[in-house]
Design a protein around this motif. Sequence first.
Motif, PDB file in Angstrom:
ATOM      1  N   SER A 209      -9.698   0.813   5.052  1.00  0.00           N
ATOM      2  CA  SER A 209      -9.482  -0.571   5.491  1.00  0.00           C
ATOM      3  C   SER A 209      -9.081  -1.458   4.315  1.00  0.00           C
ATOM      4  CB  SER A 209     -10.745  -1.117   6.160  1.00  0.00           C
ATOM      5  OG  SER A 209     -11.848  -1.062   5.276  1.00  0.00           O
ATOM      6  N   LYS A 210      -9.760  -1.291   3.174  1.00  0.00           N
ATOM      7  CA  LYS A 210      -9.418  -2.083   1.985  1.00  0.00           C
ATOM      8  C   LYS A 210      -8.037  -1.697   1.457  1.00  0.00           C
ATOM      9  CE  LYS A 210     -14.210  -2.783   0.525  1.00  0.00           C
ATOM     10  NZ  LYS A 210     -15.223  -2.556  -0.537  1.00  0.00           N
ATOM     11  N   TYR A 211      -7.745  -0.411   1.523  1.00  0.00           N
ATOM     12  CA  TYR A 211      -6.450   0.082   1.062  1.00  0.00           C
ATOM     13  C   TYR A 211      -5.314  -0.586   1.835  1.00  0.00           C
ATOM     14  CZ  TYR A 211      -2.461   3.250   0.649  1.00  0.00           C
ATOM     15  OH  TYR A 211      -1.203   3.762   0.465  1.00  0.00           O
ATOM     16  N   PHE A 212      -5.421  -0.616   3.159  1.00  0.00           N
ATOM     17  CA  PHE A 212      -4.315  -1.170   3.939  1.00  0.00           C
ATOM     18  C   PHE A 212      -4.250  -2.694   3.858  1.00  0.00           C
ATOM     19  CE2 PHE A 212      -4.056   3.083   5.827  1.00  0.00           C
ATOM     20  CZ  PHE A 212      -2.688   3.274   5.693  1.00  0.00           C
ATOM     21  N   MET A 213      -5.327  -3.329   3.476  1.00  0.00           N
ATOM     22  CA  MET A 213      -5.238  -4.759   3.159  1.00  0.00           C
ATOM     23  C   MET A 213      -4.341  -4.961   1.946  1.00  0.00           C
ATOM     24  SD  MET A 213      -9.189  -6.049   3.759  1.00  0.00           S
ATOM     25  CE  MET A 213      -8.840  -7.666   3.059  1.00  0.00           C
ATOM     26  N   ARG A 214      -4.472  -4.079   0.941  1.00  0.00           N
ATOM     27  CA  ARG A 214      -3.607  -4.176  -0.236  1.00  0.00           C
ATOM     28  C   ARG A 214      -2.161  -3.838   0.124  1.00  0.00           C
ATOM     29  NH1 ARG A 214      -8.227  -1.603  -2.564  1.00  0.00           N
ATOM     30  NH2 ARG A 214      -7.246   0.452  -2.440  1.00  0.00           N
ATOM     31  N   VAL A 215      -1.972  -2.829   0.970  1.00  0.00           N
ATOM     32  CA  VAL A 215      -0.619  -2.446   1.391  1.00  0.00           C
ATOM     33  C   VAL A 215       0.058  -3.584   2.142  1.00  0.00           C
ATOM     34  CG1 VAL A 215       0.694  -0.914   2.914  1.00  0.00           C
ATOM     35  CG2 VAL A 215      -1.092   0.041   1.446  1.00  0.00           C
ATOM     36  N   GLU A 216      -0.652  -4.166   3.104  1.00  0.00           N
ATOM     37  CA  GLU A 216      -0.085  -5.273   3.888  1.00  0.00           C
ATOM     38  C   GLU A 216       0.263  -6.452   2.975  1.00  0.00           C
ATOM     39  OE1 GLU A 216       0.504  -5.874   7.182  1.00  0.00           O
ATOM     40  OE2 GLU A 216      -0.431  -4.222   8.272  1.00  0.00           O
ATOM     41  N   LYS A 217      -0.601  -6.741   2.016  1.00  0.00           N
ATOM     42  CA  LYS A 217      -0.346  -7.849   1.077  1.00  0.00           C
ATOM     43  C   LYS A 217       0.920  -7.581   0.274  1.00  0.00           C
ATOM     44  CE  LYS A 217      -2.397 -10.344  -2.825  1.00  0.00           C
ATOM     45  NZ  LYS A 217      -3.572 -10.451  -3.733  1.00  0.00           N
ATOM     46  N   ALA A 218       1.079  -6.346  -0.207  1.00  0.00           N
ATOM     47  CA  ALA A 218       2.265  -5.996  -0.984  1.00  0.00           C
ATOM     48  C   ALA A 218       3.523  -6.068  -0.132  1.00  0.00           C
ATOM     49  CB  ALA A 218       2.101  -4.602  -1.582  1.00  0.00           C
ATOM     50  N   LEU A 219       3.452  -5.557   1.095  1.00  0.00           N
ATOM     51  CA  LEU A 219       4.625  -5.586   1.973  1.00  0.00           C
ATOM     52  C   LEU A 219       5.018  -7.021   2.330  1.00  0.00           C
ATOM     53  CD1 LEU A 219       3.880  -2.589   4.396  1.00  0.00           C
ATOM     54  CD2 LEU A 219       5.378  -2.622   2.388  1.00  0.00           C
ATOM     55  N   LYS A 220       4.034  -7.888   2.535  1.00  0.00           N
ATOM     56  CA  LYS A 220       4.334  -9.304   2.811  1.00  0.00           C
ATOM     57  C   LYS A 220       5.013  -9.952   1.612  1.00  0.00           C
ATOM     58  CE  LYS A 220       0.597  -9.906   6.163  1.00  0.00           C
ATOM     59  NZ  LYS A 220      -0.774 -10.444   6.389  1.00  0.00           N
ATOM     60  N   GLN A 221       4.551  -9.591   0.411  1.00  0.00           N
ATOM     61  CA  GLN A 221       5.165 -10.125  -0.809  1.00  0.00           C
ATOM     62  C   GLN A 221       6.627  -9.674  -0.914  1.00  0.00           C
ATOM     63  OE1 GLN A 221       2.910  -9.250  -4.350  1.00  0.00           O
ATOM     64  NE2 GLN A 221       4.513  -9.984  -5.730  1.00  0.00           N
ATOM     65  N   ILE A 222       6.881  -8.401  -0.629  1.00  0.00           N
ATOM     66  CA  ILE A 222       8.255  -7.878  -0.649  1.00  0.00           C
ATOM     67  C   ILE A 222       9.107  -8.613   0.378  1.00  0.00           C
ATOM     68  CG2 ILE A 222       9.696  -5.836  -0.304  1.00  0.00           C
ATOM     69  CD1 ILE A 222       7.135  -4.176  -1.008  1.00  0.00           C
TER      70      ILE A 222
ATOM     71  N   ASN B 169       0.200  10.694   6.120  1.00  0.00           N
ATOM     72  CA  ASN B 169      -0.435  10.744   7.444  1.00  0.00           C
ATOM     73  C   ASN B 169      -1.276   9.503   7.702  1.00  0.00           C
ATOM     74  OD1 ASN B 169       0.612  13.175   8.397  1.00  0.00           O
ATOM     75  ND2 ASN B 169      -1.005  14.401   7.455  1.00  0.00           N
ATOM     76  N   GLU B 170      -1.950   8.997   6.670  1.00  0.00           N
ATOM     77  CA  GLU B 170      -2.732   7.765   6.824  1.00  0.00           C
ATOM     78  C   GLU B 170      -1.823   6.595   7.196  1.00  0.00           C
ATOM     79  OE1 GLU B 170      -6.023   7.104   6.657  1.00  0.00           O
ATOM     80  OE2 GLU B 170      -6.505   9.228   6.406  1.00  0.00           O
ATOM     81  N   TRP B 171      -0.665   6.511   6.559  1.00  0.00           N
ATOM     82  CA  TRP B 171       0.298   5.455   6.885  1.00  0.00           C
ATOM     83  C   TRP B 171       0.791   5.612   8.331  1.00  0.00           C
ATOM     84  CZ3 TRP B 171       4.009   2.249   3.733  1.00  0.00           C
ATOM     85  CH2 TRP B 171       3.435   1.825   2.536  1.00  0.00           C
ATOM     86  N   ILE B 172       1.116   6.834   8.715  1.00  0.00           N
ATOM     87  CA  ILE B 172       1.600   7.074  10.082  1.00  0.00           C
ATOM     88  C   ILE B 172       0.557   6.610  11.092  1.00  0.00           C
ATOM     89  CG2 ILE B 172       2.170   8.876  11.762  1.00  0.00           C
ATOM     90  CD1 ILE B 172       3.471  10.430   9.417  1.00  0.00           C
ATOM     91  N   ASP B 173      -0.696   7.004  10.895  1.00  0.00           N
ATOM     92  CA  ASP B 173      -1.767   6.629  11.819  1.00  0.00           C
ATOM     93  C   ASP B 173      -1.965   5.124  11.857  1.00  0.00           C
ATOM     94  OD1 ASP B 173      -2.143   9.293  12.343  1.00  0.00           O
ATOM     95  OD2 ASP B 173      -3.921   9.513  11.095  1.00  0.00           O
TER      96      ASP B 173
END
Length: 367
Positions: free
Chosen positions: A348-361, A22-26
Amino acid sequence: MTKILVLIPKLRGIGGMETVINEWIDYFNSNESKFEVTFVAPQGIENISRMHTGKRVYIKKPLAWLNLNRIHGFLDVLKLLVFSHYDIVICLSVPLLKACAIIKLFLGRKFAIVSWFHFSLNKIIKNSDEIFLNMCDFHLAISSGISEYLFHHGVSKDRIGLIYNPSGNLHVSKRRDVYSKNWNNGVLQLAYVGRVLWKGQKNLQFLLEGLTKFQLPWRLRIIGTGPKSDLYLLEQYVQIHNLTEYVSIKGWQANPFELVTDQMDFVILTSEYEGLPMVLIEAIRRGIPVISSDCPDGTKDVVSPENGYLYRVRDMTDFIHVLNTAFYQKKTFSYDIVRNSGSKFDTSKYFMRVEKALKQIDEVHEC
């Protein structure tokens, strides 16, 4: 725009994994991002009332017949990967990962496969599954234990992104500086929040047996539900051991922490294994200290001397020792220090890590 497909396994709809989804969806519905993320649960989710919605969210109720539901789910995945274009496919279960790997191999598709497991890999990965781990282009790890497992099973560190889990949008109505008022009653007040499983993962049998051996005053509030057989065993144990005065069973609650009041000294978890227990994160981010088993994976990422205690899994002597320590030292915990100890789980910190990982992929996939 990079197109991402998140494949969700069949879930009950009321657990911690659903909370993170749900956090990802939002987040991806309401924030500007270079990623267009679609969420699909091909086998459905039992209780869809708690699941969030969006223009790229496709979640349905599962079919009644299990085998038909599985076949229908696989055909949905096949159709998505054949007739739609996705750059990245994120799989939240081993069966979904296998299906995507097979489809990619035999149909020659170019999408990147990413695992995002929410359970201890020691419990869900068989020897025959390891080939599929290495067929993944990347892995999102929610705990250091999962990251270490992947590395020790042949996955290079540059293909692992340690992202943890988010604490979510918490509503903390008041400070817990009222400790001194509530903690002088000479009773250790404990709250268990989660699925009621008498044995196995959650191991409530161990919790109740330990408390019956604990020599100091205590009270336990159990908030959650589970299979009828497990609920029956719990209720029978409470009755047979004359614990009705000490144990209150509140059942499933949409907002369980509303019952974890300022009178609760600790949130407690006696699991034999976890991926990264959301309940511990949610507790410390509300300033509530925790007591937990030292699972192979996620608990050590959350619990520290600043916010609570760990005991050795299935070690009753150590568990009783921790309960004694907690009883005498509960007034030493500071609301602000406990809350700040979980700051790395801020959404906010969590999604910074998610965005960084997705950019790396994305960068690796483009190469």
